[in-house]
Structure formats: structure tokens, C-alpha cells
Design a protein around this motif. Structure first.
Motif, mmCIF file in Angstrom:
data_model
loop_
_atom_site.group_PDB
_atom_site.id
_atom_site.type_symbol
_atom_site.label_atom_id
_atom_site.label_comp_id
_atom_site.label_asym_id
_atom_site.label_seq_id
_atom_site.Cartn_x
_atom_site.Cartn_y
_atom_site.Cartn_z
ATOM 1 N N VAL A 41 -21.348 -36.734 1.448
ATOM 2 C CA VAL A 41 -21.715 -35.537 0.707
ATOM 3 C C VAL A 41 -20.881 -34.351 1.200
ATOM 4 N N PRO A 42 -20.500 -33.431 0.290
ATOM 5 C CA PRO A 42 -19.836 -32.209 0.734
ATOM 6 C C PRO A 42 -20.887 -31.146 1.080
ATOM 7 N N LEU A 43 -20.639 -30.424 2.164
ATOM 8 C CA LEU A 43 -21.507 -29.305 2.550
ATOM 9 C C LEU A 43 -20.635 -28.143 3.003
ATOM 10 N N SER A 44 -21.127 -26.933 2.801
ATOM 11 C CA SER A 44 -20.439 -25.738 3.279
ATOM 12 C C SER A 44 -20.705 -25.571 4.766
ATOM 13 N N PHE A 45 -19.768 -24.931 5.470
ATOM 14 C CA PHE A 45 -19.902 -24.822 6.922
ATOM 15 C C PHE A 45 -19.314 -23.526 7.452
ATOM 16 N N VAL A 46 -19.693 -23.254 8.675
ATOM 17 C CA VAL A 46 -19.039 -22.227 9.481
ATOM 18 C C VAL A 46 -18.691 -22.879 10.816
ATOM 19 N N TRP A 47 -17.532 -22.527 11.365
ATOM 20 C CA TRP A 47 -17.093 -22.986 12.686
ATOM 21 C C TRP A 47 -17.506 -21.906 13.668
ATOM 22 N N HIS A 48 -18.367 -22.267 14.610
ATOM 23 C CA HIS A 48 -18.906 -21.272 15.541
ATOM 24 C C HIS A 48 -19.060 -21.907 16.921
ATOM 25 N N ASP A 49 -18.438 -21.324 17.927
ATOM 26 C CA ASP A 49 -18.523 -21.832 19.303
ATOM 27 C C ASP A 49 -18.182 -23.324 19.398
ATOM 28 N N GLU A 50 -17.062 -23.706 18.753
ATOM 29 C CA GLU A 50 -16.583 -25.096 18.795
ATOM 30 C C GLU A 50 -17.561 -26.089 18.164
ATOM 31 N N ARG A 51 -18.370 -25.590 17.236
ATOM 32 C CA ARG A 51 -19.301 -26.452 16.498
ATOM 33 C C ARG A 51 -19.238 -26.090 15.017
ATOM 34 N N LEU A 52 -19.510 -27.087 14.192
ATOM 35 C CA LEU A 52 -19.681 -26.854 12.758
ATOM 36 C C LEU A 52 -21.163 -26.665 12.498
ATOM 37 N N VAL A 53 -21.505 -25.661 11.704
ATOM 38 C CA VAL A 53 -22.899 -25.397 11.344
ATOM 39 C C VAL A 53 -23.002 -25.497 9.829
ATOM 40 N N MET A 54 -23.944 -26.315 9.358
ATOM 41 C CA MET A 54 -24.169 -26.524 7.926
ATOM 42 C C MET A 54 -25.667 -26.478 7.666
ATOM 43 N N ALA A 55 -26.031 -26.408 6.409
ATOM 44 C CA ALA A 55 -27.449 -26.423 6.043
ATOM 45 C C ALA A 55 -27.640 -27.341 4.840
ATOM 46 N N THR A 56 -28.800 -27.982 4.821
ATOM 47 C CA THR A 56 -29.176 -28.827 3.693
ATOM 48 C C THR A 56 -30.703 -28.900 3.655
ATOM 49 N N LYS A 57 -31.234 -29.375 2.558
ATOM 50 C CA LYS A 57 -32.688 -29.548 2.497
ATOM 51 C C LYS A 57 -33.086 -30.666 3.455
ATOM 52 N N LYS A 58 -34.207 -30.464 4.142
ATOM 53 C CA LYS A 58 -34.584 -31.389 5.216
ATOM 54 C C LYS A 58 -34.901 -32.799 4.738
ATOM 55 N N ASN A 59 -35.188 -32.988 3.453
ATOM 56 C CA ASN A 59 -35.484 -34.329 2.944
ATOM 57 C C ASN A 59 -34.298 -34.993 2.264
ATOM 58 N N ASN A 60 -33.139 -34.343 2.256
ATOM 59 C CA ASN A 60 -31.940 -34.965 1.689
ATOM 60 C C ASN A 60 -31.496 -36.138 2.565
ATOM 61 N N PRO A 61 -30.816 -37.125 1.976
ATOM 62 C CA PRO A 61 -30.378 -38.282 2.760
ATOM 63 C C PRO A 61 -29.557 -37.915 3.994
ATOM 64 N N THR A 62 -28.673 -36.941 3.886
ATOM 65 C CA THR A 62 -27.858 -36.568 5.044
ATOM 66 C C THR A 62 -28.731 -36.094 6.191
ATOM 67 N N ALA A 63 -29.689 -35.232 5.923
ATOM 68 C CA ALA A 63 -30.584 -34.734 6.977
ATOM 69 C C ALA A 63 -31.407 -35.882 7.562
ATOM 70 N N ARG A 64 -31.936 -36.748 6.714
ATOM 71 C CA ARG A 64 -32.724 -37.883 7.213
ATOM 72 C C ARG A 64 -31.873 -38.801 8.088
ATOM 73 N N ASN A 65 -30.660 -39.114 7.607
ATOM 74 C CA ASN A 65 -29.780 -40.002 8.354
ATOM 75 C C ASN A 65 -29.418 -39.407 9.710
ATOM 76 N N LEU A 66 -29.073 -38.133 9.731
ATOM 77 C CA LEU A 66 -28.624 -37.515 10.975
ATOM 78 C C LEU A 66 -29.776 -37.253 11.939
ATOM 79 N N ARG A 67 -30.982 -37.076 11.407
ATOM 80 C CA ARG A 67 -32.160 -36.962 12.283
ATOM 81 C C ARG A 67 -32.377 -38.277 13.041
ATOM 82 N N ALA A 68 -32.198 -39.390 12.337
ATOM 83 C CA ALA A 68 -32.418 -40.709 12.924
ATOM 84 C C ALA A 68 -31.269 -41.137 13.839
#
Length: 151
Positions: A41-68
Motif C-alpha cells: 500500500v502507498p502511504l504519505s510520510f515524513v522523515w524525522h530523526d532518521e525515521r519514517l512516520v506515517m499514519a493509517t486507520k488502525k484496522n487497515n491491513p497494514t496496521a494489523r500486519n505491522l502490529r503483529a
């Protein structure tokens, strides 16, 4: 027939990758479900302190997969200017993101999901970064290993 540009040295490829991380807005995120089903999936991001920060709805597959399982790949750029990151992602509640990260996200992307119950932030820590344009850069494409820049 197109002419292949000369290979960039590692320092230039790092500078180019960091410029892309600062200025691009979208990246491709790959993850997998517990049964191994891939998800991209494509997501928008910001590069901050050598990390990528993105947001998505907590029940989307990407969030579920990465939580696990936080293991994932992140890709930026076109096929002839690739920044590919093997990363570990952390899922952060929408009201738990550090203020500096939230402010950077909102300023760059023009919206702010902080405090929205249905949303989570994904914070990606690159472990390995590969950067190349053409075949002449493939042999020296690894610029980060084990979370440490090699350049």
C-alpha cells in the motif's frame, strides 16, 4: 538506445536518498499477514530523526500486519531511482506520538491525525537501505546495514 549515466559514488547516493526522504511525500509499504499473505500500500510520510512516520486507520491491513510483526519493506522513487528500506515498524496510538514527530507530520503533509481514535501512526526504523539508479550501481547499493550508515 538510452545512455546509462555514470555511477554515483556512495556519498552522492546517500545525499540523493536523504533528499528524497526529505522531499517525497509517498512511499510503498509491504507487509504480510500472520498466514503470509502479502500486502502492499502507498502511504504519505515524513522523515524525522532518521525515521519514517506515517499514519493509517488502525484496522487497515497494514496496521494489523505491522502490529503483529513489525518487519517490512519501504520503497521510494521510480524504478530508475530506487530507495529501498528493510525496516522495523512500531505502531503508535494517535494520541501517543511524540509532539515533535506529530508537528513535523502535520506541517509536511497538511493534515493531523493526532488524537483521532480510528487512526494510528506507524514509525519505521530503517535497518538496511539500498539505493541505485542503474545496473552500474547495483554492486554498491547497500548504504545502511544493521541500522548504521556505511557511508
Amino acid at each position: 538506445m538510452a545512455t546509462t549515466p555514470p555511477a554515483r559514488d556512495a556519498g552522492q547516493r546517500k545525499r540523493d536518498a536523504l533528499a528524497r526522504l526529505r522531499t517525497d511525500e509517498d512511499a510503498w509499504i509491504s507487509s504480510a499477514s500472520a498466514d503470509g499473505t502479502p500486502y502492499l500500500v502507498p502511504l504519505s510520510f515524513v522523515w524525522h530523526d532518521e525515521r519514517l512516520v506515517m499514519a493509517t486507520k488502525k484496522n487497515n491491513p497494514t496496521a494489523r500486519n505491522l502490529r503483529a510483526n513489525g518487519a517490512c519493506w519501504v520503497a521510494l522513487g521510480p524504478t530508475r531511482d530506487v530507495v529501498l528500506m528493510e525496516s522495523t515498524a512500531e505502531t503508535v496510538a494517535s494520541d501517543a506520538l511524540p509532539d515533535d514527530m506529530g508537528k513535523a507530520f502535520a506541517e509536511k503533509l497538511g493534515w493531523d491525525p493526532r488524537g483521532r481514535e480510528a487512526w494510528v501512526f506507524l514509525v519505521f526504523r530503517p535497518r538496511r537501505i539500498l539505493v541505485w539508479r542503474e545496473v552500474n550501481e547495483l554492486a554498491r547499493r547497500e548504504l545502511m546495514r544493521d541500522g548504521v550508515w556505511r557511508v
